[in-house]
Design an enzyme around this catalytic site. Structure first.
Site, PDB file in Angstrom:
ATOM      1  N   TYR A 157       0.832  -1.205   0.000  1.00 17.39           N
ATOM      2  CA  TYR A 157       0.000   0.000   0.000  1.00 17.39           C
ATOM      3  C   TYR A 157       0.872   1.264   0.000  1.00 17.39           C
ATOM      4  O   TYR A 157       0.494   2.302  -0.535  1.00 17.39           O
ATOM      5  CB  TYR A 157      -0.940  -0.026   1.212  1.00 17.39           C
ATOM      6  CG  TYR A 157      -2.301   0.546   0.909  1.00 17.39           C
ATOM      7  CD1 TYR A 157      -3.269  -0.209   0.253  1.00 17.39           C
ATOM      8  CD2 TYR A 157      -2.620   1.846   1.252  1.00 17.39           C
ATOM      9  CE1 TYR A 157      -4.503   0.316  -0.042  1.00 17.39           C
ATOM     10  CE2 TYR A 157      -3.860   2.386   0.958  1.00 17.39           C
ATOM     11  CZ  TYR A 157      -4.795   1.609   0.325  1.00 17.39           C
ATOM     12  OH  TYR A 157      -6.013   2.136   0.032  1.00 17.39           O
ATOM     13  N   LYS A 164      -3.528   8.419   2.841  1.00 19.94           N
ATOM     14  CA  LYS A 164      -4.772   8.226   3.622  1.00 19.94           C
ATOM     15  C   LYS A 164      -4.632   8.837   5.015  1.00 19.94           C
ATOM     16  O   LYS A 164      -5.612   9.321   5.573  1.00 19.94           O
ATOM     17  CB  LYS A 164      -5.121   6.743   3.704  1.00 19.94           C
ATOM     18  CG  LYS A 164      -5.510   6.108   2.367  1.00 19.94           C
ATOM     19  CD  LYS A 164      -6.641   6.842   1.670  1.00 19.94           C
ATOM     20  CE  LYS A 164      -7.179   6.063   0.472  1.00 19.94           C
ATOM     21  NZ  LYS A 164      -8.095   6.877  -0.368  1.00 19.94           N
TER      22      LYS A 164
HETATM   23  P1  NAD Z   1     -11.622   3.381  -8.774  1.00 12.55           P
HETATM   24  O1  NAD Z   1     -10.377   3.217  -9.586  1.00 12.55           O
HETATM   25  O2  NAD Z   1     -12.883   2.891  -9.351  1.00 12.55           O
HETATM   26  O3  NAD Z   1     -11.817   4.879  -8.307  1.00 12.55           O
HETATM   27  C1  NAD Z   1     -10.738   5.794  -8.191  1.00 12.55           C
HETATM   28  C2  NAD Z   1     -11.199   7.037  -8.901  1.00 12.55           C
HETATM   29  O4  NAD Z   1     -10.223   8.079  -8.756  1.00 12.55           O
HETATM   30  C3  NAD Z   1     -11.391   6.812 -10.411  1.00 12.55           C
HETATM   31  O5  NAD Z   1     -12.691   7.212 -10.778  1.00 12.55           O
HETATM   32  C4  NAD Z   1     -10.362   7.731 -11.037  1.00 12.55           C
HETATM   33  O6  NAD Z   1     -10.800   8.271 -12.276  1.00 12.55           O
HETATM   34  C5  NAD Z   1     -10.294   8.813  -9.962  1.00 12.55           C
HETATM   35  N1  NAD Z   1      -9.123   9.669 -10.136  1.00 12.55           N
HETATM   36  C6  NAD Z   1      -7.802   9.313 -10.085  1.00 12.55           C
HETATM   37  N2  NAD Z   1      -7.039  10.408 -10.383  1.00 12.55           N
HETATM   38  C7  NAD Z   1      -7.900  11.446 -10.598  1.00 12.55           C
HETATM   39  C8  NAD Z   1      -7.745  12.798 -10.955  1.00 12.55           C
HETATM   40  N3  NAD Z   1      -6.530  13.353 -11.163  1.00 12.55           N
HETATM   41  N4  NAD Z   1      -8.855  13.576 -11.098  1.00 12.55           N
HETATM   42  C9  NAD Z   1     -10.089  13.058 -10.914  1.00 12.55           C
HETATM   43  N5  NAD Z   1     -10.311  11.764 -10.576  1.00 12.55           N
HETATM   44  C10 NAD Z   1      -9.220  10.976 -10.431  1.00 12.55           C
HETATM   45  O7  NAD Z   1     -11.286   2.620  -7.381  1.00 12.55           O
HETATM   46  P2  NAD Z   1     -12.064   2.612  -5.988  1.00 12.55           P
HETATM   47  O8  NAD Z   1     -11.512   1.439  -5.265  1.00 12.55           O
HETATM   48  O9  NAD Z   1     -13.512   2.764  -6.209  1.00 12.55           O
HETATM   49  O10 NAD Z   1     -11.463   3.888  -5.259  1.00 12.55           O
HETATM   50  C11 NAD Z   1     -12.279   4.914  -4.712  1.00 12.55           C
HETATM   51  C12 NAD Z   1     -11.750   5.339  -3.348  1.00 12.55           C
HETATM   52  O11 NAD Z   1     -11.950   4.273  -2.420  1.00 12.55           O
HETATM   53  C13 NAD Z   1     -10.274   5.656  -3.308  1.00 12.55           C
HETATM   54  O12 NAD Z   1     -10.054   6.761  -2.449  1.00 12.55           O
HETATM   55  C14 NAD Z   1      -9.685   4.408  -2.703  1.00 12.55           C
HETATM   56  O13 NAD Z   1      -8.431   4.637  -2.068  1.00 12.55           O
HETATM   57  C15 NAD Z   1     -10.757   4.086  -1.704  1.00 12.55           C
HETATM   58  N6  NAD Z   1     -10.721   2.730  -1.149  1.00 12.55           N
HETATM   59  C16 NAD Z   1     -10.765   1.649  -1.968  1.00 12.55           C
HETATM   60  C17 NAD Z   1     -10.720   0.374  -1.423  1.00 12.55           C
HETATM   61  C18 NAD Z   1     -10.722  -0.843  -2.301  1.00 12.55           C
HETATM   62  O14 NAD Z   1     -10.330  -1.925  -1.840  1.00 12.55           O
HETATM   63  N7  NAD Z   1     -11.158  -0.750  -3.541  1.00 12.55           N
HETATM   64  C19 NAD Z   1     -10.665   0.204  -0.021  1.00 12.55           C
HETATM   65  C20 NAD Z   1     -10.631   1.341   0.785  1.00 12.55           C
HETATM   66  C21 NAD Z   1     -10.676   2.601   0.214  1.00 12.55           C
END
Ligand code: NAD
Length: 257
Positions: A157, A164
């Site tokens: 990570y 985070k």
């Molecule tokens: P995802 O890839 O579907 O979403 C990430 C989003 O960030 C995408 O829509 C991407 O276009 C956007 N993004 C990245 N750079 C950008 C920029 N410069 N401008 C605008 N948008 C931008 O993946 P996800 O897992 O749905 O992630 C969403 C959130 O959830 C993140 O903050 C991630 O860290 C968090 N999260 C995910 C998990 C997991 O296991 N998937 C667990 C905990 C937290």
């Protein structure tokens, strides 16, 4: 006595990339509870897919917004203001780090990789709050997405853990600043879910397996469980909660083994 009815509310959701995105599942939950949606997407490469996803839905407006430039954030909220819309609910579900920085030695993280990860994944919440807040009435809410790597080490990570930690600190500072105006700010902290972003993390598959083995519920959580928790944190049901991080991890955080 209590139910969630978001009719007439406007929800701005940042971070839909595809049908697996956490933001997409939250957006669907908000829409089915009656909210009008403003969905932002990073760039035109994602635009076609998002137009297809939302084709059949009513009361959805799509706005392109790359959060790496503050002007783009200002312009996105300018478009919402020009619609005469308030921002009642806001979801920030955005993160990015170079793939090379999501694996290997943490001490190898370079200055540029650090800057990019922190700017997109943590800093971006600040201009989002800055430009959204003037459109947010009393009783409105902001929710962002974090992960437990903010305070514990998850191999792979790496820099995203640092991002985070910064993001969760911002949640507390923004909650303090915006609280007197009746605006709440919280974070959801889900366990591992298969998405475009999580798949980029070296060691993700092991992380997911270990969470299922060790969490009290003995399984992984689902996108739908995150969407339901988001609905709670964004609605009046959580009206007394601000500045907090809500884990949705089957209880993994309490496990000592
Ligand atoms: P995802 O890839 O579907 O979403 C990430 C989003 O960030 C995408 O829509 C991407 O276009 C956007 N993004 C990245 N750079 C950008 C920029 N410069 N401008 C605008 N948008 C931008 O993946 P996800 O897992 O749905 O992630 C969403 C959130 O959830 C993140 O903050 C991630 O860290 C968090 N999260 C995910 C998990 C997991 O296991 N998937 C667990 C905990 C937290």
């Amino acid at each position: 006595m209590y139910s969630i009815d978001l009719s007439g509310k406007n929800a701005v959701v940042l971070g839909v990339a595809n049908h697996r995105s956490i933001a997409w599942h939250i957006a669907q939950a908000l829409h089915s509870a009656g909210a009008n949606l403003y969905l932002t997407y990073q760039n035109e490469r994602l635009g076609d897919g998002i137009r297809k996803l939302t084709d059949e839905m009513k009361n959805v407006t799509l706005i392109e917004c790359d959060v790496s430039e503050d002007e783009n954030v200002e312009s996105a909220f300018g478009q919402i203001a020009a619609d005469g819309a308030s921002v009642d609910l806001l979801i920030h579900s955005i993160a990015f780090a170079n793939r090379d920085d999501l694996g290997g030695d943490f001490s190898a993280t370079g200055r540029d990789g650090f800057r990019i990860a922190l700017e997109v994944s943590a800093y971006s919440l600040i201009p989002v709050a800055r430009y959204a807040a003037p459109l947010m009435p009393e009783g409105s809410t902001i929710v962002t997405l974090t992960f437990q790597a903010s305070d514990r080490v998850f191999p792979g990570y790496n820099i995203m853990g640092t991002a985070k930690a910064a993001l969760e600190n911002e949640v507390r500072q923004l909650a303090y600043e915006l609280g007197p105006r009746g605006i709440r700010v919280n974070a959801l902290s889900p366990g591992p879910l298969d998405t475009l972003s999580s798949r980029a993390i070296h060691g993700y598959v092991d992380m997911k397996r270990i969470q299922a083995e060790r969490s009290p519920l003995q399984r992984n959580i689902t996108h739908d469980e995150v969407a339901k928790a988001a609905l709670f944190l964004l609605s009046d049901l959580s009206s007394g909660i601000t500045g907090h991080v809500l884990p949705i991890d089957g209880g993994y955080q309490i496990a000592g083994v």
